[in-house]
Design a protein around this motif. Structure first.
Motif, PDB file in Angstrom:
ATOM      1  N   GLN A   5      88.028  54.429  -6.658  1.00  0.00           N
ATOM      2  CA  GLN A   5      87.225  55.382  -5.889  1.00  0.00           C
ATOM      3  C   GLN A   5      85.887  55.698  -6.558  1.00  0.00           C
ATOM      4  O   GLN A   5      84.979  56.217  -5.905  1.00  0.00           O
ATOM      5  CB  GLN A   5      87.989  56.692  -5.709  1.00  0.00           C
ATOM      6  N   VAL A   6      85.772  55.418  -7.839  1.00  0.00           N
ATOM      7  CA  VAL A   6      84.556  55.772  -8.584  1.00  0.00           C
ATOM      8  C   VAL A   6      83.400  54.863  -8.156  1.00  0.00           C
ATOM      9  O   VAL A   6      83.536  53.640  -8.157  1.00  0.00           O
ATOM     10  CB  VAL A   6      84.783  55.636 -10.101  1.00  0.00           C
ATOM     11  N   PRO A   7      82.276  55.440  -7.768  1.00  0.00           N
ATOM     12  CA  PRO A   7      81.134  54.612  -7.371  1.00  0.00           C
ATOM     13  C   PRO A   7      80.655  53.706  -8.499  1.00  0.00           C
ATOM     14  O   PRO A   7      80.663  54.088  -9.676  1.00  0.00           O
ATOM     15  CB  PRO A   7      80.056  55.646  -7.006  1.00  0.00           C
ATOM     16  N   LYS A   8      80.247  52.500  -8.126  1.00  0.00           N
ATOM     17  CA  LYS A   8      79.615  51.600  -9.095  1.00  0.00           C
ATOM     18  C   LYS A   8      78.191  52.047  -9.387  1.00  0.00           C
ATOM     19  O   LYS A   8      77.701  51.894 -10.498  1.00  0.00           O
ATOM     20  CB  LYS A   8      79.598  50.171  -8.540  1.00  0.00           C
ATOM     21  N   ARG A   9      77.514  52.556  -8.361  1.00  0.00           N
ATOM     22  CA  ARG A   9      76.173  53.083  -8.530  1.00  0.00           C
ATOM     23  C   ARG A   9      76.048  54.392  -7.764  1.00  0.00           C
ATOM     24  O   ARG A   9      76.608  54.557  -6.691  1.00  0.00           O
ATOM     25  CB  ARG A   9      75.100  52.110  -8.004  1.00  0.00           C
ATOM     26  N   ILE A  10      75.280  55.338  -8.335  1.00  0.00           N
ATOM     27  CA  ILE A  10      74.926  56.576  -7.652  1.00  0.00           C
ATOM     28  C   ILE A  10      73.405  56.678  -7.674  1.00  0.00           C
ATOM     29  O   ILE A  10      72.797  56.767  -8.743  1.00  0.00           O
ATOM     30  CB  ILE A  10      75.558  57.804  -8.326  1.00  0.00           C
ATOM     31  N   PHE A  11      72.797  56.631  -6.510  1.00  0.00           N
ATOM     32  CA  PHE A  11      71.344  56.661  -6.391  1.00  0.00           C
ATOM     33  C   PHE A  11      70.894  58.094  -6.133  1.00  0.00           C
ATOM     34  O   PHE A  11      71.300  58.719  -5.136  1.00  0.00           O
ATOM     35  CB  PHE A  11      70.875  55.757  -5.254  1.00  0.00           C
ATOM     36  N   ILE A  12      70.099  58.627  -7.030  1.00  0.00           N
ATOM     37  CA  ILE A  12      69.543  59.971  -6.849  1.00  0.00           C
ATOM     38  C   ILE A  12      68.242  59.832  -6.060  1.00  0.00           C
ATOM     39  O   ILE A  12      67.298  59.186  -6.519  1.00  0.00           O
ATOM     40  CB  ILE A  12      69.310  60.660  -8.203  1.00  0.00           C
ATOM     41  N   VAL A  13      68.209  60.404  -4.868  1.00  0.00           N
ATOM     42  CA  VAL A  13      67.102  60.188  -3.948  1.00  0.00           C
ATOM     43  C   VAL A  13      66.386  61.499  -3.644  1.00  0.00           C
ATOM     44  O   VAL A  13      66.906  62.591  -3.887  1.00  0.00           O
ATOM     45  CB  VAL A  13      67.599  59.539  -2.631  1.00  0.00           C
ATOM     46  N   ASP A  14      65.196  61.372  -3.130  1.00  0.00           N
ATOM     47  CA  ASP A  14      64.401  62.544  -2.756  1.00  0.00           C
ATOM     48  C   ASP A  14      64.773  63.053  -1.366  1.00  0.00           C
ATOM     49  O   ASP A  14      64.604  64.234  -1.062  1.00  0.00           O
ATOM     50  CB  ASP A  14      62.905  62.203  -2.769  1.00  0.00           C
ATOM     51  N   MET A  15      65.278  62.141  -0.518  1.00  0.00           N
ATOM     52  CA  MET A  15      65.584  62.509   0.855  1.00  0.00           C
ATOM     53  C   MET A  15      66.551  61.489   1.429  1.00  0.00           C
ATOM     54  O   MET A  15      66.409  60.293   1.188  1.00  0.00           O
ATOM     55  CB  MET A  15      64.303  62.532   1.702  1.00  0.00           C
ATOM     56  N   ILE A  16      67.551  61.962   2.156  1.00  0.00           N
ATOM     57  CA  ILE A  16      68.451  61.066   2.877  1.00  0.00           C
ATOM     58  C   ILE A  16      68.039  61.138   4.342  1.00  0.00           C
ATOM     59  O   ILE A  16      68.173  62.179   4.985  1.00  0.00           O
ATOM     60  CB  ILE A  16      69.922  61.477   2.689  1.00  0.00           C
ATOM     61  N   PRO A  17      67.510  60.040   4.878  1.00  0.00           N
ATOM     62  CA  PRO A  17      66.920  60.110   6.226  1.00  0.00           C
ATOM     63  C   PRO A  17      67.968  60.249   7.316  1.00  0.00           C
ATOM     64  O   PRO A  17      69.098  59.773   7.198  1.00  0.00           O
ATOM     65  CB  PRO A  17      66.190  58.769   6.350  1.00  0.00           C
ATOM     66  N   THR A  18      67.585  60.923   8.388  1.00  0.00           N
ATOM     67  CA  THR A  18      68.423  61.036   9.582  1.00  0.00           C
ATOM     68  C   THR A  18      67.590  60.659  10.789  1.00  0.00           C
ATOM     69  O   THR A  18      66.358  60.693  10.742  1.00  0.00           O
ATOM     70  CB  THR A  18      68.953  62.474   9.765  1.00  0.00           C
ATOM     71  N   ASN A  19      68.281  60.295  11.861  1.00  0.00           N
ATOM     72  CA  ASN A  19      67.565  60.054  13.107  1.00  0.00           C
ATOM     73  C   ASN A  19      67.409  61.362  13.870  1.00  0.00           C
ATOM     74  O   ASN A  19      67.725  62.426  13.341  1.00  0.00           O
ATOM     75  CB  ASN A  19      68.286  58.985  13.950  1.00  0.00           C
ATOM     76  N   GLU A  20      66.916  61.295  15.127  1.00  0.00           N
ATOM     77  CA  GLU A  20      66.658  62.523  15.899  1.00  0.00           C
ATOM     78  C   GLU A  20      67.914  63.343  16.151  1.00  0.00           C
ATOM     79  O   GLU A  20      67.868  64.540  16.377  1.00  0.00           O
ATOM     80  CB  GLU A  20      66.009  62.166  17.243  1.00  0.00           C
ATOM     81  N   ARG A  21      69.071  62.661  16.103  1.00  0.00           N
ATOM     82  CA  ARG A  21      70.321  63.358  16.348  1.00  0.00           C
ATOM     83  C   ARG A  21      70.876  64.000  15.087  1.00  0.00           C
ATOM     84  O   ARG A  21      71.929  64.624  15.113  1.00  0.00           O
ATOM     85  CB  ARG A  21      71.360  62.386  16.904  1.00  0.00           C
ATOM     86  N   GLY A  22      70.158  63.823  13.961  1.00  0.00           N
ATOM     87  CA  GLY A  22      70.634  64.375  12.706  1.00  0.00           C
ATOM     88  C   GLY A  22      71.717  63.525  12.059  1.00  0.00           C
ATOM     89  O   GLY A  22      72.396  63.973  11.139  1.00  0.00           O
TER      90      GLY A  22
END
Length: 479
Positions: free
Chosen positions: A437-454
């Motif tokens: 279950q442990v992620p191989k990579r964890i990306f720290i991002v500035d924003m997680i994008p969403t579409n118009e529906r969220g």
């Protein structure tokens, strides 16, 4: 007028009751349309449709336009099939939808102030043979592939969804809906357009989607009901120096899971609970959190009034559900899938679990990650990451490893406070999670994008953060 059409009959009752009362306001609170003005414009637009035969498909791409009610009512009367299209849809996707749904005309408006105009298309020289159940609306959905398909709705099903929403949420014509979510989406259609037509619930049409502008318009218009998405509530929480909204009595969140952190912060800041609303394009509303103060990730409350929800595998800790109600659509178009949708039953891809007297979403069938034959529910890993102080949002997804058709590795994108590192989070995961279950990579991002529906697409994140792309080990999505 279509004989006995339930929505047309409901509109006639609304007109006789509301007359010259305001129906649509702009973002400043000025009256844009009265109910009688909508009726007059509907008649005028009906004449513009010319000699279109009943059953012809009319694509409507006008954004959140003041004339949406009039266009829809005109189509109902001429027994035409409405295909709502997002303003933001790409040209290639739009053309594919027009072709697949055999649209005869496109009603278009580039700007909100433009009058809708008709573009006659060459995509459909003949009318679709709909059989005995001619739809009133086709709702677009991408399904499990990139190719668009539509969902067939008759008028009585749309009306049933509207009634279930208004009765469950206790929305009446004394309320004022705030319309910033797109009317072309199922959520906006059912919560904004249908209540105006069937129950005389007026609405504000807001054209500025920036969070601060939305808050300002909520204050100016004295709107009482706000159907929003988690992205809006997150943004409202991040804005400083805001006033309370004393007229606002009901905040609804749909389109994506609402995090506990956002719900709590909003409640503390605005003294208003957020009520999670769970539904699907195929069947309308399913569940509703009537309390809004349980503060439990994934909680969607209890079934809506008039909706029956049954666990497919009640003995399992998490299960798909069967949804039965008068609002369930007739099926997909052009290719049906009766195992998933048909005969008044819809089976969503979501996995739900019981939580006291309510239900909560714990994942999706399609989201399960296959790690060397072991199944990982991304929601479990997300819940663990959110326990780490400083993690504000986490999305876990599977990335193909190239070591087999179905073999994947776990990865995550997280939004954090300053100072939190990938190493910190990986150590935190190794303490409590099983190895697979442990992620191989964890990306720290500035924003997680969403579409118009969220909505957030795990598939798109997997593509952007491909395990095979070693050239950029840490990227953000803000650029």
């Amino acid at each position: 007028m279509k004989h006995g059409d339930p929505l047309s009959l409901a509109w006639q009752a609304t007109i006789s009751r509301k007359g010259d009362d305001p129906a649509v306001f702009d973002g400043t609170g000025s009256i844009a349309r009265s109910f009688q003005a909508i009726e007059t414009q509907a008649s005028a637009f009906e004449a513009k449709m010319g000699r279109l035969l009943p059953g012809a498909v009319v694509a409507v791409q006008i954004g959140n336009h003041f004339d949406w009610p009039a266009v829809f009512i005109a189509c109902l009367r001429k027994q035409l099939v409405v295909l709502p299209l997002d303003q933001s849809i790409g040209e290639q996707q739009r053309d594919a939808a027009l072709e697949i749904c055999k649209a005869s005309i496109l009603v278009s408006a580039v700007r909100s102030g433009d009058s809708p105009h008709i573009i006659r298309l060459r995509t459909a020289d003949t009318i679709v043979d709909w059989g005995k159940n001619v739809p009133s609306v086709l709702k677009l959905t991408s399904g499990t592939t990139a190719a668009p398909r539509a969902i067939r709705f008759r008028s009585h099903q749309l009306l049933a969804d509207c009634n279930q929403i208004c009765d469950t949420m206790k929305i009446s014509d004394d309320d004022l809906n705030f319309g910033v979510i797109p009317v072309s989406h199922s959520y906006g259609f059912s919560n904004l357009l249908a209540p105006l037509i069937a129950r005389g619930v007026p609405m504000v049409v807001s054209h500025d989607r920036t969070p601060r502008a939305v808050l300002a318009d909520l204050t100016r218009t004295d709107a009482t009901v706000f159907p929003g998405t988690p992205a809006f509530y997150q943004a409202f929480c991040d804005i400083g120096d805001v006033q309370l909204l004393p007229k606002l009595r009901l905040c609804i969140s749909a389109g994506a899971p609402l995090s506990t952190a956002v719900a709590k912060k909003f409640f503390e800041k605005f003294k208003q609970p957020i009520h999670s609303f769970y539904g699907a394009s195929e069947c309308g509303g399913i569940c509703y959190d009537r309390w809004g103060t349980k503060f439990e990730d994934g909680l969607v409350g209890q079934p809506m009034q008039g909706v029956e929800v049954e666990l497919v595998e009640p003995s399992e800790s998490a299960s798909q559900i069967r949804v039965r109600s008068a609002a369930v659509s007739d099926g997909y178009f052009p290719e049906p899938d009766e195992r998933k949708l048909g005969n008044g039953v819809f089976i969503p891809d979501d996995l739900l679990a019981r939580h006291d007297s309510a239900l909560k979403i714990v994942g999706r069938i399609s989201d399960v990650i296959n790690v060397a034959g072991k199944k990982v529910n991304p929601a479990e890993v997300e819940a663990h990451l959110l326990r780490f102080k400083g993690v504000r949002q986490a999305v876990v997804f599977g990335r193909p490893t190239g070591a087999g058709l179905r073999n994947e590795e776990v990865a995550a994108c997280v939004l954090t406070s300053a100072g939190v590192t990938e190493s910190d989070l990986l150590r935190f995961c190794r303490i409590a999670l099983s190895g697979w279950q442990v992620p191989k990579r964890i990306f720290i991002v500035d924003m997680i994008p969403t579409n118009e529906r969220g909505k957030i697409s795990r598939r798109e994140l997997a593509r952007q953060f491909s395990a095979r792309d070693k050239s950029s080990p840490l990227r953000t999505l803000a650029s």
